[in-house]
Design an enzyme around this catalytic site. Structure first.
Site, PDB file in Angstrom:
ATOM      1  N   GLU A 333       0.843  -1.196   0.000  1.00 22.99           N
ATOM      2  CA  GLU A 333       0.000   0.000   0.000  1.00 22.99           C
ATOM      3  C   GLU A 333       0.875   1.240   0.000  1.00 22.99           C
ATOM      4  O   GLU A 333       1.790   1.370   0.824  1.00 22.99           O
ATOM      5  CB  GLU A 333      -0.897   0.037   1.240  1.00 22.99           C
ATOM      6  N   CYS A 334       0.586   2.170  -0.886  1.00 26.97           N
ATOM      7  CA  CYS A 334       1.237   3.481  -0.945  1.00 26.97           C
ATOM      8  C   CYS A 334       2.764   3.320  -1.001  1.00 26.97           C
ATOM      9  O   CYS A 334       3.296   2.923  -2.017  1.00 26.97           O
ATOM     10  CB  CYS A 334       0.786   4.352   0.227  1.00 26.97           C
ATOM     11  N   GLY A 335       3.490   3.574   0.089  1.00 26.39           N
ATOM     12  CA  GLY A 335       4.928   3.399   0.076  1.00 26.39           C
ATOM     13  C   GLY A 335       5.328   1.988  -0.287  1.00 26.39           C
ATOM     14  O   GLY A 335       6.309   1.757  -1.003  1.00 26.39           O
ATOM     15  N   PHE A 337       3.654   0.006  -2.223  1.00 27.28           N
ATOM     16  CA  PHE A 337       3.411  -0.085  -3.662  1.00 27.28           C
ATOM     17  C   PHE A 337       4.595   0.479  -4.435  1.00 27.28           C
ATOM     18  O   PHE A 337       5.024  -0.090  -5.451  1.00 27.28           O
ATOM     19  CB  PHE A 337       2.121   0.664  -3.997  1.00 27.28           C
ATOM     20  N   THR A 434      -1.169  -0.849  -4.570  1.00 28.40           N
ATOM     21  CA  THR A 434      -1.938   0.339  -4.915  1.00 28.40           C
ATOM     22  C   THR A 434      -1.542   1.484  -3.990  1.00 28.40           C
ATOM     23  O   THR A 434      -1.039   1.253  -2.883  1.00 28.40           O
ATOM     24  CB  THR A 434      -3.451   0.054  -4.781  1.00 28.40           C
TER      25      THR A 434
END
EC number: 6.3.5.9
Length: 442
Positions: A333-335, A337, A434
């Site tokens: 997730e985020c970082g 990703f 994502t």
């Protein structure tokens, strides 16, 4: 679950806007009440993942997010009951202004006012009186009458410039029939440090304990703690449901955990553990990979761009997670990703090679803020649910995808009001990721 041996009370710390000093007041009050031997727990309204870390640092009790937009009312009730267990006082810090949210329908705006209505919790209003005095009373009275279902229990005068300033503001507010719990003088040393994504996380603040002690000293000297405690009202701990909670993606979950990977919503970890899952931490910055006896690997958000060179040099981590992904699922997730992609360009424009488990590339060189609630419709079966499931969550990052790669998208996303934003993330083999942080099932 057995009932708490305490009769827990709750109070929302609200304000007219962001930047009014809610966080400093909340953290100071948490430590001040904890000094008195009161079991006090901090809760953040909304998706903010920074403040729960400060709440934990102030009390030693894990923080929590309650989000009326992302979480169904039954899940909010369930999490509140869990949070109240063995605690005497819950201080809920509002995000933004007390009534600020989105057009999500009645009770689903994401505002702290939703929690006040749903749970019957009164509000302590923090008023930054900089540049005004008696006018603060008009603001306070407006809050008192704006929504009769939201009870304003009292006011904290904040950032006053002098005793005369305090007296003028206090007299006007009290003449309007409202209670003033005290006044905090203007003091630049009370502000928490900031950086590129907002506030520095508690784990990164070298002098965090001393700073929290200073905040508590000020609150003890400036505010009537007994009056504030009396404003907090016993709450009805009704039974809720966990149907909307995201189930654990595995039985033994390898989770990246260090300065580059700091963020997992507290309610997710606690829910997964409650269902019997084990979270097994590892540190990519220490060149550790996921334990091969785990059945799932999760790379949470954080600040990998600040450690991109170190991550690029972590060959053992990269080799281990690639080996893991050959047969077992990995999600970022985020970082996380960003680290699953082929490369990450840092703020100075330097390209660092990442794990290449997905084919996209990201850059922090040209900052563009992406912020807001998200609804994600999953395009395949995966760690967050089955194909077609809709997950509610949040996005907050400055990085951009500069090469979208050739992977299948992970989800179709919309904003909080349902406006389509297009495909998000990537999926290849056992690997998915994502920018979207999952909070709960829709």
């Amino acid at each position: 679950m057995t009932h708490s041996r305490f009769a827990p009370r709750a109070l929302i710390i609200g304000a007219p806007r962001s930047g009014s000093g809610k966080t400093s007041v909340t953290i100071g009050l948490l430590r001040a009440f904890a000094r008195r031997g009161i079991r006090v727990r901090g809760i953040k309204s909304g998706p903010d993942y920074i403040d729960p870390g400060f709440h934990f640092a102030a009390t030693g009790i894990p923080g929590l997010n309650l989000d009326s937009w992302a979480m169904q009312p039954d899940l909010v009730a369930h999490l509140l009951k869990q949070a109240a267990y063995d605690n005497e006082l819950l201080l809920i810090e509002s995000a933004m202004g007390l009534f600020d949210g989105i057009a999500g329908g009645e009770g689903r705006t994401g505002s702290a006012a939703d929690l006040a209505r749903l749970l019957g919790i009164p509000v302590l209003l923090v008023l930054d009186v900089s540049g005004q005095s008696q006018t603060a009373a008009a603001v306070a009275v407006g809050f008192r009458h704006y929504d009769p279902k939201v009870k304003i229990a009292g006011v904290v005068i904040n950032r006053a410039g002098s005793e005369r300033h305090v007296n003028l503001s206090r007299a006007a507010i009290e003449e309007a029939g409202m209670s003033v719990a005290g006044a905090v003088m203007r003091n630049g040393e009370l502000s928490l440090p900031e950086r590129h994504l907002g506030l520095v996380q508690a784990s990164e603040h070298a002098g965090i304990d001393a700073h929290i002690d200073k905040l508590a000293d000020v609150m003890e000297a400036s505010l009537d703690l007994d009056a504030i405690l009396s404003m907090a009202q016993p709450i009805e701990l009704r039974d809720g449901a966990t149907d909307a909670a995201i189930p654990p993606p595995g039985q033994r979950i390898a989770i990246a955990s260090d300065a580059a990977f700091t963020f997992l919503y507290p309610h997710l970890g606690s829910h997964w553990r409650a269902l019997g899952a084990e979270l097994v931490p590892f540190s990519p910055l220490n060149d550790e990979g996921p334990s091969l006896d785990c059945d799932f690997c999760w790379l949470p958000g954080g600040y990998p761009e600040l450690y991109a060179g170190q991550l690029a040099a972590a060959n053992r981590f990269r080799n281990r997670i690639r080996h893991f992904a050959q047969s077992k699922p990995v999600h970022g997730e985020c970082g996380g990703f960003m680290v699953l992609g082929t490369s990450l360009i840092d703020a100075e424009g330097t390209r660092h090679f990442m794990t290449a488990l997905l084919s996209h590339s990201t850059s922090f060189a040209q900052r563009k803020m992406n912020l807001g609630y998200r609804q994600a419709r999953l395009l395949d079966n995966g760690p967050l649910g089955g194909q077609g499931s809709v997950i509610r969550g949040h996005e907050f990052h400055y990085a951009s995808v500069i090469n979208s790669g050739r992977d299948e998208p992970f989800a179709e996303i919309s904003d909080g009001t349902g406006q389509p934003l297009g495909p998000s993330g990537g999926k290849r083999g056992h690997v998915s990721g994502t920018f979207f942080h999952a909070i709960a099932n829709s």
